[in-house]
Design an enzyme around this catalytic site. Structure first.
Site, short mmCIF file in Angstrom:
data_model
loop_
_atom_site.label_atom_id
_atom_site.label_comp_id
_atom_site.label_asym_id
_atom_site.label_seq_id
_atom_site.Cartn_x
_atom_site.Cartn_y
_atom_site.Cartn_z
N GLU A 88 -5.24 -8.83 0.90
CA GLU A 88 -5.83 -8.49 2.20
C GLU A 88 -7.32 -8.31 2.03
OE1 GLU A 88 -4.33 -5.06 4.33
OE2 GLU A 88 -2.25 -5.65 3.93
N GLU A 112 0.80 -1.23 0.00
CA GLU A 112 0.00 0.00 0.00
C GLU A 112 0.83 1.28 0.00
OE1 GLU A 112 -2.65 -0.43 3.34
OE2 GLU A 112 -3.70 -2.11 2.46
O1 IFM Z 1 -3.86 -3.31 9.27
C1 IFM Z 1 -3.87 -2.77 7.99
C2 IFM Z 1 -2.70 -3.27 7.18
O2 IFM Z 1 -1.48 -3.02 7.79
C3 IFM Z 1 -2.69 -2.62 5.82
N1 IFM Z 1 -3.97 -2.73 5.17
C4 IFM Z 1 -5.14 -2.40 5.92
C5 IFM Z 1 -5.14 -3.10 7.26
C6 IFM Z 1 -6.40 -2.75 8.06
O3 IFM Z 1 -6.45 -1.38 8.30
#
Ligand code: IFM
Length: 444
Positions: A353, A167
């Site tokens: 994710e 990200e």
């Molecule tokens: O916890 C975070 C992660 O580190 C990066 N993506 C989003 C998740 C939830 O906020």
């Protein structure tokens, strides 16, 4: 829907990140990261919590791998802490750090769990922040390349799947514009400069990967928002386009085509905040990657707002929300996957994710996280629908294996399918969603 609806070699996993789970923050020669400093600065994190201990995964990784083995996943996405390997960011190596990840990788492989390694999930060595200004410096791309090269050469014989950055939107804008993440600035010029250097660093790591590793794949994991206009008007359609360019395309189409999205670039030029592009930058940025990692949580609704800097505003929707206040919108995952596949070069995709934070209050030693079960099932279904519509999706990783340090929210937001009892020596308690996922994975 059951597991057999997905292809045989599909990767089912869970995901975590070093600073969020490892703890042992300055143990065994590890250097501080920008998150060590940021979390120790009063007022930055909910209740001034830190990742000093987190889930203590550094000491409990064996238990965590056996929890994954019992769950039945065949993949695990985790990140490597740069300052655990190079306490000052470059130069002197910390062998104990290298040994830790070697033990973790071996144990995963012994258990039939394929490691997916993220090189950078936000814990920049603090020494690099202090010496060169971290991601603001153009030198960082080469330093990141050196670090990546050392990691590839150490673990590349065993690990086949790699992710350069997690990200970059967050390590640029959330960190340098919104000020919520380390190192915590509110500066539009800096945030786009940092984004530029992150994209250069991504290219540098991919280049070094091709030199170091013959048999492996490397990708980039982006936070991915499904964007909708609030109305059918052409103004709101343009607002949605700009929101897409800011949140998504800046980090997707730029590495794909070596060109920044047009409309937003024009706005940045008018505002005088477009980063300098040096000769060779865009070639480096567009070094081809093998796959995209999609981190999907929610949607954004865009409305035209000529008074705002970028010409849009984000308005709230009316769907059910998670503890983060994010709307639950599984259809957005299906739509995003289809859009990403079409628009971002028809590359293989992974959901790297997806998950939700909820209250998760233990009742007699059990956590009945029914909303999370439903969330996961609905997002699995959305993934399947996208695949049936032709998307080349190769895997899905639940965020997260266990409750952990949720950045500026500290430990107040629980994303895990395993409960972490912070009051009781970080004891792990599988939640109902863990058992639901295990049953799904067993399913014929
Ligand atoms: O916890 C975070 C992660 O580190 C990066 N993506 C989003 C998740 C939830 O906020």
């Amino acid at each position: 829907m059951n597991r057999t609806d997905f292809p045989k070699g599909f990767f089912w996993g869970t995901a975590t990140a070093s600073y969020q789970i490892e703890g042992a923050d300055l143990a065994d020669g590890k250097g501080p990261s920008i998150w060590t400093t940021f979390s120790h600065t009063p007022g930055k994190i909910h209740r001034n919590e830190t990742g000093d201990i987190a889930c203590d995964h550094y000491h409990r990784y064996k238990q965590d791998v056996s929890l994954m083995a019992n769950l039945g996943v065949n993949a695990y996405r985790f990140s490597i802490s740069w300052p655990r390997l190079f306490p000052r960011g470059r130069g002197e190596r910390n062998q104990k750090g290298f040994d830790f990840y070697a033990r973790l990788i071996d144990l995963l492989l012994e258990n039939g769990i394929e490691p997916f390694i993220t090189l950078y999930h936000w814990d920049l060595p603090d020494a690099l922040q202090n010496s060169i200004g971290g991601w603001e410096s153009r030198d960082i791309a080469a330093y990141f390349g050196d670090y990546a090269d050392a990691v590839f050469r150490s673990y590349g014989d065993k690990v086949r799947n790699w992710i350069t950055l997690n990200e970059p939107f967050c390590s640029s804008h959330v960190s340098y514009l919104f000020g919520e993440h380390a190192p915590g600035f509110n500066d539009l010029t800096k945030s786009f400069l940092v984004a530029h250097n992150l994209l250069r660093a991504n290219g540098e790591a991919v280049k070094r990967f091709r030199d170091a590793i013959e048999d492996g794949k490397i990708g980039l994991a982006n936070v991915s928002q499904w964007v909708e206009p609030v109305s059918d008007s052409s103004e709101d359609a343009r607002a949605a386009e700009l929101v897409n360019q800011f949140f998504n395309d800046w980090f997707y189409t730029t590495p794909l085509h070596g060109e920044y999205p047009n409309d937003l670039s024009k706005i940045l030029i008018d505002l005088g905040v477009m980063p300098d592009i040096h000769p060779g930058d865009m070639e480096l940025i567009s070094e081809p990657i093998d796959f995209w990692g999609i981190n999907y949580y929610t949607r954004l609704i865009a409305k035209s707002d000529p008074k705002s800097e970028f010409g849009y505003t984000i308005v709230p929707g009316d769907l059910e929300r998670t503890e983060m206040g994010w709307e639950i919108y599984p259809d957005g995952l299906q739509k995003f996957l289809e859009r990403a596949y079409r628009k971002y070069g028809e590359k293989p995709l992974f959901v790297t994710e997806n998950g939700m934070a909820d209250k998760d209050i233990p009742e007699e030693g059990k956590i009945h996280d029914i909303r999370r079960e439903r969330y996961l099932r609905d997002h699995f279904e959305a993934s399947l629908k996208a695949m049936n519509a032709g998307v080349d999706l190769r895997g899905y990783f639940v965020w997260s294996l266990m409750d952990n340090f949720e950045w500026s929210h500290g430990y107040s937001k629980r994303f895990g399918i395993i409960y972490t009892d912070y009051e009781n020596k970080q004891e792990r308690i599988p939640k109902d969603s863990y058992y639901w996922y295990a049953d799904f994975l067993k399913g014929e």
